[in-house]
Structure formats: C-alpha cells, structure tokens
Design an enzyme around this catalytic site. Structure first.
Site, short mmCIF file in Angstrom:
data_model
loop_
_atom_site.label_atom_id
_atom_site.label_comp_id
_atom_site.label_asym_id
_atom_site.label_seq_id
_atom_site.Cartn_x
_atom_site.Cartn_y
_atom_site.Cartn_z
N ASN A 9 0.88 -1.17 0.00
CA ASN A 9 0.00 0.00 0.00
C ASN A 9 0.91 1.22 0.00
OD1 ASN A 9 -1.74 2.10 0.46
ND2 ASN A 9 -2.35 1.45 2.52
N LYS A 11 0.21 4.20 -0.25
CA LYS A 11 -0.41 5.42 0.33
C LYS A 11 -0.14 6.60 -0.61
CE LYS A 11 -0.14 3.24 4.81
NZ LYS A 11 -0.07 3.32 6.25
N GLU A 97 -6.82 4.81 7.79
CA GLU A 97 -6.56 6.23 7.53
C GLU A 97 -7.78 6.90 6.89
OE1 GLU A 97 -2.85 5.65 5.45
OE2 GLU A 97 -1.95 5.03 7.35
N GLU A 167 -5.46 -4.90 10.42
CA GLU A 167 -4.45 -3.85 10.63
C GLU A 167 -4.76 -3.10 11.92
OE1 GLU A 167 -2.47 -2.72 6.61
OE2 GLU A 167 -4.08 -1.30 7.03
N GLY A 173 2.47 2.33 10.82
CA GLY A 173 3.42 3.42 10.69
C GLY A 173 4.14 3.78 11.99
N SER A 212 3.43 -2.11 10.35
CA SER A 212 4.87 -2.15 10.61
C SER A 212 5.52 -3.50 10.26
CB SER A 212 5.18 -1.77 12.07
OG SER A 212 4.76 -0.43 12.33
P1 13P Z 1 3.03 0.42 7.67
O1 13P Z 1 3.52 -0.88 7.07
O2 13P Z 1 3.77 1.61 7.20
O3 13P Z 1 2.91 0.33 9.16
O4 13P Z 1 1.53 0.62 7.11
C1 13P Z 1 0.64 -0.43 7.16
C2 13P Z 1 -0.56 -0.08 6.39
O5 13P Z 1 -1.29 0.85 6.72
C3 13P Z 1 -0.85 -0.86 5.17
O6 13P Z 1 -2.12 -0.59 4.68
#
Ligand code: 13P
Length: 251
Positions: A9, A11, A97, A167, A173, A212
């Site tokens: 992802n 983002k 998010e 998640e 993050g 993470s």
């Molecule tokens: P991170 O791997 O940066 O923690 O993000 C996870 C995430 O939100 C995947 O959709």
C-alpha cells in the site's frame, strides 16, 4: 493450503521517476519468487504506469479506494469500473486512515466493498482496533463489527472473492508491529467466527496482517497458521525490503 499474498500500500507516495525504479526492481526481483502472490496498490495517477510496467509480470496492481457509485455527478471520485479499465485486480477498502481522516464508517465501507466486487475487483477489506479499544478489551467486538457490516450487505459468500487485512491502528506506521501471537489471536478469531457460518468460505479466505511489517519481522508473522500474508505500507516503498518480505511469504 491458502496461497500467501503480499500487497504493498504505497499510500500517497511516489512519482513517475521513483515508481519506475521501484517497479522495475520488483519485476526483476520477483521473477524467481515462488508460492506467493504479490501486488502493489498505487495512487490513482500512477495506475497507467503500473499497468504498462507490470502487465507482463507476475505482480498484480490495484488502487487504495473507490467510489461506492459506478458513475455520475461525484466530482473527484473514481469508480470501480474505471479501476477495472486500468487492469486493477485489487482495491483496498476501509483503510483506517480513510476511516479516521475521511470519516468513512463501516456502512460506507460495505458499500464500497460491494461496488468493488460488482466491478470485478477483489476488495482488500481493512479492519482493526485502535490502541484505546485494545486497552479497553474491545478488539474482538470492533473487528467483528467492521466485518459484520460487509456480511450484512454482501453475504458470507462474497468473501470467496475478497481479502481481509487485519491492521491494528496502533501498529500502522509506528514501527510497533503486533507480535505474531497477538496477530494470530485476532486472525484466528476472525476465521473462527466465519467458520460458524460457512466453513469452506472461512477456510479459503486470505487474512493478511498489516502494521509495521518489514523484512526483519515478516517471517515470524507469516509462519502463524492464520496469517496469509501482509499488507505493507512504508516497507513497500523500498524494493529490497518489499522483495525480502515477499520472499519470506514464499518460503
Ligand atoms: P506500515 O507498514 O507503514 O505500518 O503501514 C501499514 C498499512 O497501513 C498498510 O495498509
């Protein structure tokens, strides 16, 4: 045996130049990886680029959101049929998010899930609790409720062509991943709940862990019986990290 899936992802990251370097490295690096499906969910403007670079590779691509509607006067929205037009296989729905920053509730997420499937896309449904909810002992209630909204609208059979991603919000993050045992407990809870309704659907459903995940912790997570791969944020922007995570899922 469920095939493992590792999906990136991205983002709101990337540029034409950066993406080319990253995608070229993934195409080359994943040629020899076996027993794992890999995908990248990129920002809308880069779907065309992803399609051009990935169309002859074994890497699928997808988007991070879609409109619950197919077309119409919805300025700024992008529909499932448009994503299908660009060769998307997957679309993320209900990412925390978006639930938090865009105020998407489980009812809207369920509508997006349905719209994705109607367009022939595989929704990756994100569910997960906040730290406060975990500390209040509400993890199971929260994830069950998020899943229930989709089951009410689309029915359990819809999960035969969908992916669920657990998640935990506190792990996203933060560098603070759920331990393999913490994640496995929730994944098993999700699968057991579905088993009571339809054992076959529950058995074949891919349940990914996200939060993470990196090269250094992927193998321990993926070895757990109900963790069928990962949804990877930050580490999916680094070719070496993402390739190592895919390799850990395939081994
Ligand atoms: P991170 O791997 O940066 O923690 O993000 C996870 C995430 O939100 C995947 O959709």
């Amino acid at each position: 045996m469920r095939q493992k899936l590792v999906a990136g992802n991205w983002k709101m990251h990337g540029s034409l130049v950066q993406n080319k370097v990253l995608l070229d490295a993934l195409v080359t690096g994943l040629k020899t990886v076996r027993n794992v499906s890999c995908a990248v969910c990129v920002p809308y403007p880069y779907l065309f680029q992803a399609r051009i670079i990935l169309h002859e590779s074994n890497i699928a691509w997808g988007a991070q959101n879609l409109s619950p509607f197919d077309y119409g006067a919805y300025t700024g929205e992008v529909s499932g049929p448009m994503l299908k037009d660009f060769g998307c296989r997957y679309v993320i729905v209900g990412h925390s998010e978006r639930r938090t920053l865009q105020g998407e509730d489980s009812r809207l997420v369920a509508q997006k899930f349905k719209a994705a499937q109607a367009a022939g896309l595989i929704p990756i449904l994100c569910i997960g609790e906040t730290l406060a909810e975990r500390e209040a002992g509400a993890t199971e209630k929260v994830v069950a409720g998020q899943l229930e909204a989709v089951l009410e609208l689309s029915g359990i059979a819809a999960l035969t062509s969908a992916v669920v991603a657990y998640e935990p919000v506190w792990a996203i993050g933060t560098g603070n991943n759920a331990t393999p045992e913490q994640a496995q407990t929730v994944h098993a809870f999700i699968r057991q709940g579905l088993t009571a309704r339809n054992p076959e659907v529950a058995r074949q459903l891919q349940i990914l862990y996200g939060g993470s995940v990196k090269a250094g912790n992927a193998a321990q997570l993926f070895v757990m019986p109900d963790i069928d791969g990962g949804l990877i944020g930050g580490a999916s922007l680094n070719a070496d990290e993402f390739l190592a995570i895919c390799a850990a899922a395939g081994s």
